[in-house]
Each structure stands twice: as structure tokens, then as C-alpha cells.
Enzyme design. Structure first.
Site, PDB file in Angstrom:
ATOM      1  N   ASP B  51     108.383  -4.450  15.860  1.00 33.02           N
ATOM      2  CA  ASP B  51     109.426  -3.644  15.235  1.00 33.02           C
ATOM      3  C   ASP B  51     110.740  -3.790  16.015  1.00 33.02           C
ATOM      4  O   ASP B  51     111.804  -4.046  15.444  1.00 33.02           O
ATOM      5  CB  ASP B  51     108.913  -2.190  15.240  1.00 33.02           C
ATOM      6  CG  ASP B  51     109.973  -1.160  14.926  1.00 33.02           C
ATOM      7  OD1 ASP B  51     110.523  -1.209  13.819  1.00 33.02           O
ATOM      8  OD2 ASP B  51     110.250  -0.303  15.787  1.00 33.02           O
ATOM      9  N   GLU B 123     105.588  -7.396  11.144  1.00 38.97           N
ATOM     10  CA  GLU B 123     106.111  -6.934  12.433  1.00 38.97           C
ATOM     11  C   GLU B 123     105.187  -7.355  13.576  1.00 38.97           C
ATOM     12  O   GLU B 123     105.645  -7.855  14.598  1.00 38.97           O
ATOM     13  CB  GLU B 123     106.267  -5.405  12.423  1.00 38.97           C
ATOM     14  CG  GLU B 123     107.388  -4.937  11.508  1.00 38.97           C
ATOM     15  CD  GLU B 123     107.572  -3.421  11.505  1.00 38.97           C
ATOM     16  OE1 GLU B 123     108.614  -2.970  11.019  1.00 38.97           O
ATOM     17  OE2 GLU B 123     106.673  -2.697  11.970  1.00 38.97           O
TER      18      GLU B 123
END
Lengths: 225, 225
Positions: B51, B123
Site C-alpha cells: 500500500d 498491493e
């Protein structure tokens, strides 16, 4: 211009010497100043970048140094670090507060010591350092500023007082625990919460959110157990 | 184990060969699978890291490629990219959807094609690639996947149709503009919004959120002005 003494301080304390001094200059220029001085760039775009630079640097540090934490704990700790006033303290310690250029109005209204402004400057500085020298330089700087406090547990979010209290109180079976808002001022904002255990008033907490006030009430109760 | 054909595909299409294949394995393992298979790591911690990796990679790209955007525009565009379903599309294109390991229940309930799961996998994959080979490898991968769509303007948030419409309609003074939800299916989710200007039905929009449906309705109206 950024002062020579500040540049020397950066070099001595943090071994930082900018290749492109304009980036350092920009990181220390508030929009109120650039509005008053044409052709001068402010730190807002560096802050945009610096925000992401700090997010990754800190995530990477946490991932490597807290192998036993799960994703939820890591996420909470990261958000404690990047969303607290901690950065403003570093901005002051590093002398950014002294060096930042403000417009006349902002200077008068005392913005130089405002937490949110100093946090932004800290982000912008890291954005500038990233552009000038890349991630390793940012990590070196954080090793001398932010990381030691993380290692000391200053941002340890695993101290969830409500959960801790619940676990202690319910060790011998279920017990009724209630948090009741008894006063609130949404404008401030300010919330006062009453903790009631098995029908008995135990403690109160005040905070900027209901959640924060509940944590305070729980922490007070824990001290008295 | 990750299939040989998938590993070959990664190498041919994206020039990616993991030094530590366990990281690739982990990036493609959902918690429902690791819960059923002891000693197996899931992707959640890699997702935490990934992320932040994507946030910085994309911020850096935007900062360098859109020098004329101000901080607000950059921030909106970044959040359009990292908070949309776009990542799940890339996860499918890259074959992650086929390769991800799920527990039996999740498999049955159709999670393999669920947007949120695929975003998480995307991610996690970038987190794994970052740990294995650092930021340059992530940037190379994004140059072949995400960046071209940014350059094409797919995430251009400066096109806020509602504001644009309001400005056009109110050029000669205030005018009543209403967006009314006339149909909604929260389960899908799917919202239909009716745009009403000065009491008159002008256009409709359908979207996955009320906000998105409003934007569609406004963009339709703009085309007809």
C-alpha cells in the site's frame, strides 16, 4: 535564503548537504510567503510527495523491525506515527520552525509554532531530501530523528486501554461494561464519556472524539484497578 | 505452489523473476487459505507494505509528470488512482486472479473475482516485489501496467463534472440544482440518480456509489448543454 548556520547544523547533526539548495529553500517556504514574493515556490507540492515518502519509509521500518506484529497492529502503529503531532516536534528540533519563511499575516498570527504547519514542513523537507538524494538519505535522517522514538515505543498503539480493561474485568466471566457520552461539544470538538461497570460509575474521560474519550476513561480505570 | 506457467508469464511480460520465490508465493495466499494450511504465510503484511510502496511510486510519478498541477490536483488524482477499483483490473490482467490461493469457503463464495480482494493482492504483489528487488523493479512493473493509464488521463480528477456543471448553470445567478437517488441496490452496489435543474428532469446517471452516479448524471447534462 536559508541561513548558513542552519545549513551547517543540517550537515553536522544529520550529515545532510543538499545538491540542489533550491529544494531546501522551497521546503521552507510557506504559501503565504510565496504569495507575497513573486517567482518564489512554496512547499505544498513537496509536502504532497513527502507525505508518501514518510509513509513508505515508516512502513518499511515497521515491517522489518516488528516481525511479530500482525497487519492490523502495523497499520494502527503507522497511523499513530504519521497522524500525530509528533512530526511537528521533530520540525522544531531540526530548526525548521526557525527557518520557515512566512507571509506577514501568518507571522503575526503565530503560525511559526503551529503544529499543523510544522508537520507540513517536516513532510516537505523529507520530500525535498528524497528528490535530492533518494530514499537512503531519507532513511538516514529518520534514523537520527523519528525511528529511535518508534523503537522506544512512543507510538505503540497496541496499548488499547478499552480492550485491556475488558480483558482484566472479564477474567472471571462476562461483566457489563458501558461507555456513555455525558457531555459533548461538536464545535470544539470535545466529548466527555462516563465509564460504567456493572451499573457503577467508575471513571470519566475527555477527548476530541468519542473514541478518544473512551480510551482515556478506560486508562483511568486501569490505573485504579 | 505458484505455477510454472505463471512464473514464465511474469518473466516474459514484465521481466520479473523473484529471487525469493516465497515472497511471490506469500503475495498470492489469502488468509482463508493460510488458516486451512498450517505454516503457510498469507499476504496481509505484504499488503500493508505494498500500500505504501504504491502510494510513493504513484506520487513520485505524478510529481514528475504533471508539473503544472497544484498540490490539490495531485492529491485528488493520487487518491483516484489508489482508491479505485483500477488495481483489481490490473490484478486480473496480470494473472493474479487465477493464481491466488483461497480457502474452500472463500472459493465457493466467488471471492476469486471480488474487486477488494484483487486490489489487496495487487498491493501485496508490489510489496513483495519491493522487498525482493527494491523500488526500481516496482517502477518498471508499473510502467508496464498502471502508468500508461495515468498518462492517458483515466484517473484525471480535475474533471469534476458536478462543479463544472454548476459553474456553467449559475453563470447568470443562482439556480436550483438537485441530485435525487431514484433507485438503489446496496448489495450490488448500484445507484441511479436523477439530476433536476430548476424543477426539470435533465439527465440520469448510474454508478457504484451515489457520488459516482451524480458525476455521470452531470457529465451527461454537460454534453447536452
Amino acid at each position: 535564503m536559508v541561513s548558513e548556520s542552519f545549513k551547517n547544523e543540517l550537515q553536522e547533526k544529520y550529515q545532510i548537504k543538499f545538491n540542489n539548495e533550491q529544494l531546501l529553500e522551497q521546503a521552507l517556504t510557506h504559501s503565504s510567503y510565496s504569495n507575497e514574493h513573486q517567482g518564489c515556490k512554496n512547499y505544498e507540492k513537496l509536502e504532497f510527495l513527502g507525505d508518501a515518502v514518510l509513509e513508505l519509509a515508516i512502513s518499511d521500518y515497521l515491517y522489518r523491525h516488528f516481525p511479530n506484529m500482525n497487519e492490523g497492529e502495523l497499520t494502527r502503529m503507522r497511523s499513530n506515527i504519521v497522524r500525530t503531532e509528533g512530526f511537528s516536534q521533530f520540525a522544531t528540533e531540526c530548526g525548521f520552525s526557525r527557518e520557515v519563511k512566512l507571509g506577514k499575516g501568518e507571522e503575526k498570527s503565530g503560525s511559526r509554532t503551529r503544529h499543523t504547519l510544522l508537520e507540513d514542513v517536516f513532510e516537505a523537507f523529507n520530500g525535498a531530501l528524497f528528490l535530492d538524494q533518494g530514499m537512503p538519505a531519507v532513511q538516514h535522517f529518520l534514523h537520527l530523528t523519528v525511528y529511535p522514538l518508534i523503537a522506544e515505543g512512543d507510538f505503540d498503539s497496541s496499548r488499547d486501554y478499552k480492550t485491556e480493561l475488558q480483558e482484566k474485568l472479564q477474567v472471571n466471566g462476562a461483566i457489563d461494561i458501558q461507555y456513555k457520552v455525558i457531555d459533548s461539544d461538536e464545535a470544539q470538538p470535545r466529548f466527555t464519556v462516563q465509564l460504567i461497570v456493572a451499573g457503577e460509575n467508575i471513571s470519566q474521560g475527555i477527548g476530541r472524539s468519542k473514541k478518544a474519550a473512551e480510551q482515556v476513561a478506560a486508562s483511568v480505570a486501569l490505573k485504579n484497578i
